[in-house]
Write an enzyme that holds these catalytic residues in place. Structure first.
Site, PDB file in Angstrom:
ATOM      1  N   GLY A  13      16.958  25.749 -27.975  1.00 33.28           N
ATOM      2  CA  GLY A  13      18.297  25.854 -28.565  1.00 33.28           C
ATOM      3  C   GLY A  13      18.237  25.775 -30.076  1.00 33.28           C
ATOM      4  O   GLY A  13      17.505  24.967 -30.630  1.00 33.28           O
ATOM      5  N   ASP A 130      20.728  17.454 -29.852  1.00 34.62           N
ATOM      6  CA  ASP A 130      20.949  16.418 -28.833  1.00 34.62           C
ATOM      7  C   ASP A 130      20.384  15.049 -29.215  1.00 34.62           C
ATOM      8  O   ASP A 130      20.746  14.048 -28.600  1.00 34.62           O
ATOM      9  CB  ASP A 130      20.311  16.838 -27.496  1.00 34.62           C
ATOM     10  CG  ASP A 130      20.893  18.137 -26.971  1.00 34.62           C
ATOM     11  OD1 ASP A 130      22.033  18.451 -27.336  1.00 34.62           O
ATOM     12  OD2 ASP A 130      20.198  18.830 -26.199  1.00 34.62           O
ATOM     13  N   ARG A 174      23.136  17.354 -23.342  1.00 37.59           N
ATOM     14  CA  ARG A 174      22.306  17.429 -22.133  1.00 37.59           C
ATOM     15  C   ARG A 174      22.307  16.100 -21.394  1.00 37.59           C
ATOM     16  O   ARG A 174      23.341  15.664 -20.917  1.00 37.59           O
ATOM     17  CB  ARG A 174      20.895  17.894 -22.486  1.00 37.59           C
ATOM     18  CG  ARG A 174      20.742  19.338 -22.048  1.00 37.59           C
ATOM     19  CD  ARG A 174      19.391  19.861 -21.837  1.00 37.59           C
ATOM     20  NE  ARG A 174      18.448  19.726 -22.912  1.00 37.59           N
ATOM     21  CZ  ARG A 174      17.451  20.551 -23.104  1.00 37.59           C
ATOM     22  NH1 ARG A 174      17.303  21.591 -22.330  1.00 37.59           N
ATOM     23  NH2 ARG A 174      16.585  20.362 -24.057  1.00 37.59           N
TER      24      ARG A 174
HETATM   25  P1  ADP Z   1      14.415  22.909 -26.067  1.00 37.89           P
HETATM   26  O1  ADP Z   1      13.147  23.017 -26.822  1.00 37.89           O
HETATM   27  O2  ADP Z   1      15.623  23.108 -26.950  1.00 37.89           O
HETATM   28  O3  ADP Z   1      14.482  21.653 -25.221  1.00 37.89           O
HETATM   29  P2  ADP Z   1      13.920  24.493 -23.633  1.00 37.89           P
HETATM   30  O4  ADP Z   1      13.913  23.324 -22.736  1.00 37.89           O
HETATM   31  O5  ADP Z   1      14.658  25.702 -23.199  1.00 37.89           O
HETATM   32  O6  ADP Z   1      14.505  24.168 -25.086  1.00 37.89           O
HETATM   33  O7  ADP Z   1      12.406  24.900 -23.903  1.00 37.89           O
HETATM   34  C1  ADP Z   1      12.057  25.985 -24.770  1.00 37.89           C
HETATM   35  C2  ADP Z   1      10.859  26.699 -24.266  1.00 37.89           C
HETATM   36  O8  ADP Z   1       9.722  25.832 -24.227  1.00 37.89           O
HETATM   37  C3  ADP Z   1      10.949  27.238 -22.844  1.00 37.89           C
HETATM   38  O9  ADP Z   1      11.638  28.456 -22.767  1.00 37.89           O
HETATM   39  C4  ADP Z   1       9.471  27.416 -22.481  1.00 37.89           C
HETATM   40  O10 ADP Z   1       8.964  28.606 -23.026  1.00 37.89           O
HETATM   41  C5  ADP Z   1       8.825  26.249 -23.220  1.00 37.89           C
HETATM   42  N1  ADP Z   1       8.593  25.157 -22.257  1.00 37.89           N
HETATM   43  C6  ADP Z   1       9.457  24.217 -21.836  1.00 37.89           C
HETATM   44  N2  ADP Z   1       8.890  23.392 -20.922  1.00 37.89           N
HETATM   45  C7  ADP Z   1       7.616  23.835 -20.744  1.00 37.89           C
HETATM   46  C8  ADP Z   1       6.487  23.435 -19.957  1.00 37.89           C
HETATM   47  N3  ADP Z   1       6.565  22.385 -19.127  1.00 37.89           N
HETATM   48  N4  ADP Z   1       5.353  24.148 -20.051  1.00 37.89           N
HETATM   49  C9  ADP Z   1       5.256  25.200 -20.876  1.00 37.89           C
HETATM   50  N5  ADP Z   1       6.264  25.636 -21.655  1.00 37.89           N
HETATM   51  C10 ADP Z   1       7.426  24.974 -21.606  1.00 37.89           C
END
Ligand code: ADP
Length: 325
Positions: A13, A130, A174
């Protein structure tokens, strides 16, 4: 001394202050003899080799802009081992020796997995409204979002007071109640319903009996969004059913909380953390998030940073309750 490329990406985000962070990392890197590649669209862009070399001019005039000039994305492919293999190969091909990842807990979770599988150096910077990353008191974008919410609630209060209504205002976060709890204190709201505090029914009952009943004809309750359907609408519907004498409305602030020009605090935080990301590389740090604790910049191992349920100071709940009589 000739150094390799530092790759920089924004992921997950968007948060206000990401641009100020990109600026800080780029300029500090160049100051220390690194070259910088800006990677577009987060991990997706890394896998697809979408990047360009960044100069100091490329980051001119962006400190005050919301969003991210590098764009951001969510990448399903990076969650697979094949995707991460491609990302590693692109890093080799592009001569990127270190990766600076600006994002929230998902993005740092991805960085941790990547660094476990490959011999890569990743430095994380906490970029999320967040404030849910552990090991840092605040995250980049949180202060700006908090200020935006307070500005909105001030406006909603005019209507709440004039019409003698209860407003349930839903904010982002969240699984974390920092935005709700602190915006409630800052806007003089009557209550906050946050994931960290008791059960949902307790919080609503407590608010009804404590606040609304007595001296006030209008109320504002700030509610953290909920993946389980227990956001502002859920509570408003319950009040309509259980207390039909009240005039109830819902406002979901949604994406207007994310954007906008970053606050001075977020710009300063972004600048300090971005600068320190390069210091971390010079010191040989690997696979840590740069955070801030008691106004001191600290290194936090990824495993620590991405722990669930960052604790919220429970005295904030008492402050709000006592001041909203
Ligand atoms: P934020 O960083 O804002 O929490 P997300 O949870 O959507 O956003 O995570 C962003 C990106 O990080 C995901 O689209 C994915 O590519 C990567 N990601 C998240 N969790 C994992 C994981 N367990 N293993 C590998 N890549 C991950």
């Amino acid at each position: 001394m000739e150094r390799g490329f530092v790759g920089i990406l924004t992921s997950g985000g968007d948060a206000s202050g990401m641009n100020a962070t990109i600026r800080a990392v780029t300029r500090s890197a160049i100051c220390h003899g690194f070259k910088v590649k800006g990677i577009f669209r987060g991990y997706e862009g890394l896998i697809n080799d979408e990047m360009k070399e960044m100069s100091t001019e490329d980051v001119s005039n962006i400190i005050q802009r919301g969003g991210t000039i590098l764009k951001t994305a969510r990448s399903k492919e990076f969650e697979t081992s094949e995707g991460r293999k491609k990302a590693y190969e692109v890093m080799q091909k592009e001569n990127i020796s270190a990766l600076v990842v600006i994002g929230g807990d998902g993005s740092l979770r991805g960085a941790r997995t990547f660094a476990e599988e490959y011999d890569v150096t990743c430095i994380g910077l906490p970029g999320t409204i967040d404030n849910d990353l552990c090991g840092t008191d605040v995250t980049i974008g949180y202060d700006t979002a908090l200020n935006t919410i307070v500005e909105c609630v001030d406006k909603i209060r005019d209507t709440a007071t004039s019409h003698e209504r209860i407003f349930f205002v839903e904010v982002m976060g969240r699984d974390a109640g920092f935005l709700a709890q602190n915006s409630a204190i800052a806007s003089g709201a009557e209550a906050a319903i946050i994931p960290e505090d008791q059960t949902d029914s307790d919080q609503l009952e407590e608010f009804i009996s404590r606040g609304f009943r007595k001296t006030k004809n209008s109320s504002i309750v700030i509610v953290t969004e909920s993946p389980n359907g227990k956001g502002a609408t859920y509570y408003a519907e319950r009040v309509m059913r259980e207390y039909p004498q009240y005039d109830v409305r819902v406002t979901i602030l949604g994406h207007l909380q994310r954007g906008g020009s970053p606050s001075a605090n977020d710009r300063i935080l972004a600048s300090r953390l971005g600068y320190t990301a390069i210091q971390a590389l010079l010191e040989g740090q690997r696979n840590v998030m740069v955070g801030i604790r008691n106004d001191e910049v600290v290194y936090v191992p990824f495993t620590e940073a991405i722990k669930k349920n960052k604790p919220i100071d429970k005295s904030l709940i008492a402050v709000l309750n006592e001041l909203s009589i």
